[in-house]
Enzyme design. Structure first.
Site, PDB file in Angstrom:
ATOM      1  N   GLU A 166       0.810  -1.229   0.000  1.00  0.00           N
ATOM      2  CA  GLU A 166       0.000   0.000   0.000  1.00  0.00           C
ATOM      3  C   GLU A 166       0.840   1.273   0.000  1.00  0.00           C
ATOM      4  O   GLU A 166       0.391   2.315  -0.471  1.00  0.00           O
ATOM      5  CB  GLU A 166      -0.971   0.004   1.183  1.00  0.00           C
ATOM      6  CG  GLU A 166      -2.088  -1.028   1.084  1.00  0.00           C
ATOM      7  CD  GLU A 166      -1.694  -2.375   1.671  1.00  0.00           C
ATOM      8  OE1 GLU A 166      -0.486  -2.594   1.952  1.00  0.00           O
ATOM      9  OE2 GLU A 166      -2.600  -3.214   1.867  1.00  0.00           O
TER      10      GLU A 166
ATOM     11  N   PHE B   7     -10.250  -7.698  14.486  1.00  0.00           N
ATOM     12  CA  PHE B   7      -9.257  -8.032  13.468  1.00  0.00           C
ATOM     13  C   PHE B   7      -9.096  -6.879  12.471  1.00  0.00           C
ATOM     14  O   PHE B   7     -10.080  -6.345  11.963  1.00  0.00           O
ATOM     15  CB  PHE B   7      -9.681  -9.307  12.735  1.00  0.00           C
ATOM     16  CG  PHE B   7      -8.705  -9.733  11.665  1.00  0.00           C
ATOM     17  CD1 PHE B   7      -7.426 -10.137  12.001  1.00  0.00           C
ATOM     18  CD2 PHE B   7      -9.075  -9.717  10.326  1.00  0.00           C
ATOM     19  CE1 PHE B   7      -6.524 -10.526  11.025  1.00  0.00           C
ATOM     20  CE2 PHE B   7      -8.180 -10.101   9.341  1.00  0.00           C
ATOM     21  CZ  PHE B   7      -6.902 -10.507   9.688  1.00  0.00           C
ATOM     22  N   GLN B   8      -7.879  -6.505  12.219  1.00  0.00           N
ATOM     23  CA  GLN B   8      -7.531  -5.433  11.278  1.00  0.00           C
ATOM     24  C   GLN B   8      -8.232  -4.114  11.580  1.00  0.00           C
ATOM     25  O   GLN B   8      -8.647  -3.401  10.674  1.00  0.00           O
ATOM     26  CB  GLN B   8      -7.786  -5.878   9.826  1.00  0.00           C
ATOM     27  CG  GLN B   8      -6.807  -6.969   9.402  1.00  0.00           C
ATOM     28  CD  GLN B   8      -6.784  -7.237   7.904  1.00  0.00           C
ATOM     29  OE1 GLN B   8      -7.769  -7.011   7.203  1.00  0.00           O
ATOM     30  NE2 GLN B   8      -5.658  -7.729   7.405  1.00  0.00           N
TER      31      GLN B   8
ATOM     32  N   LYS C 211     -17.226  -0.641   7.034  1.00  0.00           N
ATOM     33  CA  LYS C 211     -17.698  -1.641   6.076  1.00  0.00           C
ATOM     34  C   LYS C 211     -19.214  -1.625   5.928  1.00  0.00           C
ATOM     35  O   LYS C 211     -19.736  -1.740   4.811  1.00  0.00           O
ATOM     36  CB  LYS C 211     -17.218  -3.026   6.516  1.00  0.00           C
ATOM     37  CG  LYS C 211     -17.451  -4.102   5.475  1.00  0.00           C
ATOM     38  CD  LYS C 211     -16.838  -5.435   5.904  1.00  0.00           C
ATOM     39  CE  LYS C 211     -16.961  -6.460   4.784  1.00  0.00           C
ATOM     40  NZ  LYS C 211     -16.297  -7.733   5.134  1.00  0.00           N
TER      41      LYS C 211
ATOM     42  N   MET D  33      24.160   8.791   1.639  1.00  0.00           N
ATOM     43  CA  MET D  33      24.079  10.084   2.318  1.00  0.00           C
ATOM     44  C   MET D  33      24.310   9.938   3.815  1.00  0.00           C
ATOM     45  O   MET D  33      24.917  10.788   4.452  1.00  0.00           O
ATOM     46  CB  MET D  33      22.730  10.754   2.038  1.00  0.00           C
ATOM     47  CG  MET D  33      22.627  12.172   2.568  1.00  0.00           C
ATOM     48  SD  MET D  33      23.907  13.271   1.935  1.00  0.00           S
ATOM     49  CE  MET D  33      23.091  13.941   0.483  1.00  0.00           C
TER      50      MET D  33
END
Lengths: 573, 181
Positions: A53, A115-116, A165, A479
């Site tokens: 993502e 969950f999630q 949802k 760097m």
């Protein structure tokens, strides 16, 4: 009577109403209803499946910066949403318009640590211009309308819309709102205050040693032509910020390159010595200014910016002109008088010639150094009729690219300037290519940063994008290593890299690739990649220990540069 | 006014009464490293608009940052620094004091002097309510300290500009910072 639509349908139809043609995303449980509607109703939106993502957010960013339109990314709840965060923070720092849509657990499970579940509204509060948590479908149409409006107006930025949802699954009669109602939002769309403009013009007219600093705000406002007219009318040298590169042609006689920590020495001298500094659409951050109280010490500073909060944030300024760069420059143009400034331009020319004498490419050497690769890339893709867009990652190669690639075209450099996000280049280039089919696109990335998002090579292949990739491979987090060289007694703690064979990595994805180890090969290799009809990866195995100069130590004045060494007598070629 | 122009400023912000708005404001204070001493928030005269009074320490330029950054929050409809408008400023405190029946008279005398009120009495404690300027509240608290303060709560400063002109938070005024600095 408007038709009943699900939350998922409302999202896609709102996107279509906003003119969105492509979205970057990855599905998951909470966002599934929306994905199902995309397939079910065959909406004319191209969904680019990403590998991670973070890539989706950077793609939306690259798409937005290169097209000037709002980029859209989409992810599921929990880890899907949190993976967007780096991309949103990158976009926020660099004022990129993005709308991110995330699925959220159903309202019945909100706050239950199911969950999630992640509070992505809370998480993204500091890195978005605004965000929404939609628990009821009736709030969804307004939120989407507002999200696009807020993202693209005023100082652009990312907006996140988190949708539960059950709101995606619910239905309601839907028409896309025609208006927004945002009493607390003022994008400063009006022409800047006349008194402020008059005062700015007077300061510019009275100046003996004026300098313009052009930032990305010029490009966002599409004010490049007006900037050039103003500079040419009054013969004012133009520096840019890193993100302002491309806002003024680098090979224009009045261009004095870009300033700051790794800016050209003559540019920094000009900034330190000028008596009037006209900053347009640049936020004057520490990388440009050096220690705030030492910046442009002799100058009256005029700050033109659309964001009132930038006025006096870092630098004490004399005159604030609040508004869009295009409107401000248009207001200034008739009031700024024609001028010559011959002594000042001569002084700058002298500094410039001394700077080019110290150019690293003047050093007697056959080694493949990164600056040489950058200059070759410019010769092959940007000089003359070259119109390539370069997307750089973050680190030494980014600075060398900015120094040695002469950007004459607007938006021909996309880079993560504010947040300094390693891993930005490849996904941002994918987004830029999706928004600009047929455009020649080059990724320039270090070996460290490239590995942070190189899994998006699969997206390159999946979308059949002809992106060319130049890895500047020095076997170090270069760097960081440079800072260790300069500030930490050369203790290379955690900076040597164990690299894969990048050619084989590319080949595993079906991407043609070759490594380049010698100076003589560089230009031809670039031309070979350029001629190839498809993606191509070049692994430039460059000299390991070259560092970027000039360099201003953090917290120091731009007057205290560590300069490039002068070449030995009689050398140079 | 103290050293370097640093002083306490009183600011009033109006904001949409929506979930999470206080979080946005508080988050901004923290993230921008603004020095906030007190904060009081409640309904305003306009339905749907909350009004927050807060006290911040810094220079006028610091306050311009506070104002312009806060004004960027989409839900903040208006913000003003009223420090130089000589506003009416008040604070309410509830102070629970230990006081035996012998000490009670002395405490009540103090309460009278400060025009405070006793709002609860038990055999060995009192709750005193004071509404006043912060220095009055501070003085009373200091004196009551001699008796033993068991518990205390202060609302933080609330402020209102004098005169008939109303200050409502309905229209975004955009912070007027154009022009000369």
């Amino acid at each position: 009577m408007s038709e009943m639509k699900t939350g998922g349908q409302i999202i896609w139809e709102s996107l279509i109403a906003e003119g969105v043609e492509v979205v970057f995303g990855l599905p998951g449980g909470a966002i599934l209803p929306a994905y199902d509607d995309l397939a079910k109703y065959e909406y004319p939106i191209h969904h680019v499946l990403v590998t991670h993502e973070q890539g989706a957010a950077h793609m939306a960013d690259g798409y937005a910066r290169s097209t000037g339109r709002v980029g859209v990314c989409i992810a599921t709840s929990g880890p899907g949403a949190t993976n967007l965060v780096t991309g949103l923070a990158t976009a926020y720092m660099d004022s990129t318009p993005i709308v991110a849509i995330t699925g959220q657990v159903p309202t019945s499970l909100l706050g239950r640590d199911g969950f999630q579940e992640a509070d992505i509204q809370g998480v993204t509060l500091p890195v978005t211009k605004h965000n929404y948590l939609i628990t009821n479908i009736r709030d969804l149409p307004d939120a989407l309308k507002e999200a696009f409006y807020i993202a693209r107006t005023g100082r652009p930025g990312p907006v996140l819309v988190d949708v539960c949802k059950d709101a995606l699954q619910a239905s309601m009669p839907f028409t896309y709102p025609s208006k927004v109602n945002l009493p607390g939002y003022n994008p400063n769309l009006n022409t800047p205050d006349g008194t402020a403009v008059a005062r700015a013009a007077r300061l510019v007219n009275e100046a003996q040693r004026p300098v313009i600093v052009a930032g990305q705000g010029v490009s966002i406002a599409r004010a490049e032509a007006e900037l050039r007219q103003l500079a040419e009318k009054a013969n004012i040298p133009v520096a840019t910020s890193l993100l302002g590169i491309g806002a003024f042609p680098a090979t224009h006689p009045l261009s004095i390159s870009w300033g700051g920590m790794h800016g050209e020495a003559y540019c920094n001298y000009a900034l330190q010595e000028c008596d009037v500094l006209l900053a347009v659409g640049a936020r004057l951050d520490d990388r440009l200014t050096g220690a705030f109280d030492t910046f442009a010490p002799k100058a009256k500073i005029i700050h033109v910016d659309i964001d009132p909060a930038e006025m006096g944030k870092n630098i004490t300024i004399d005159t604030a002109v609040i508004g869009d760069a295009l409107l401000a420059l248009r207001a200034l143009l008739p009031q700024v008088e024609a001028n010559e400034h011959p002594a000042w331009l001569e002084q700058i020319a002298e500094w410039k010639s001394e700077t080019s004498y110290r150019d690293i490419l003047q050093q007697e050497s056959d080694e493949l150094v990164a600056p040489y690769v950058m200059r070759s890339l410019w010769h092959a893709t940007g000089e003359g009729n070259g119109r390539a867009t370069v997307v750089t990652d973050v680190g030494q190669h980014q600075m060398w690219e900015a120094q040695y690639y002469q950007h004459n075209q607007r938006r021909s450099l996309l880079t993560s300037g504010g947040l300094g996000t390693m891993g930005y280049a490849l996904p941002a280039a994918i987004g830029a290519q999706m928004g600009n089919p047929g455009q020649e696109l080059w990724v320039v990335a270090g070996d460290g940063g490239f590995q942070m998002t190189m899994m998006e090579l699969s997206t390159v292949v999946q979308e059949r994008l002809p992106i060319k990739i130049a890895i500047i491979n020095n076997g170090y987090l270069g760097m960081v290593r440079q800072w260790q060289d300069v500030f930490y007694n050369k203790r290379h703690s955690g900076t040597p890299l164990f690299n894969p064979d990048f050619v084989k990595i590319a080949e595993a994805y079906g991407i043609r690739a070759r490594s380049v180890t010698r100076r003589e090969e560089a230009y031809d290799a670039i031309k070979e990649a350029q001629a190839h009809d498809g993606p191509y990866l070049l692994d430039f195995q460059v000299e390991e220990f070259t560092n970027v100069y000039p360099m201003v130590a953090p917290g120091k004045s731009n007057a205290d540069m560590i300069r490039r060494p002068a070449p030995a007598v009689g050398s140079g070629k | 006014m103290s050293e370097n122009g640093i002083k306490r400023h009183t600011l009033i912000a109006w904001m949409e009464d929506k979930p999470g708005v206080l979080n946005r404001v508080a988050g901004l204070f923290g993230r921008r490293n603004f020095n906030i001493e007190s904060l009081a928030v409640g309904h305003s005269e306009t339905p749907g608009i909350s009004r927050m009074t807060f006290v911040a320490r810094g220079t006028d330029r610091d306050m311009r940052q506070v104002r312009t950054q806060l004004d960027k929050l989409i839900n903040v409809t208006r913000i003003e620094d009223v420090t130089y408008n000589d506003p009416v400023m008040r604070e309410l405190a509830l102070i629970k004091v230990q006081a035996t029946s012998e000490e009670r008279a002395e405490v009540m005398q103090l309460v009278d002097i400060f025009r405070a009120q006793i709002v609860d009495v038990t055999l060995d404690s009192l709750i005193i309510q004071i509404v006043g300027k912060e220095n009055q509240v501070n003085s009373l608290i200091e004196l009551l300290g001699n008796f033993g303060i068991i518990e205390m709560v202060r609302t933080g400063r609330v402020a209102m500009v004098r005169g008939a002109a109303s200050q409502t938070g309905v229209v975004d005024t955009a912070v007027p910072v154009n022009g000369h600095y």
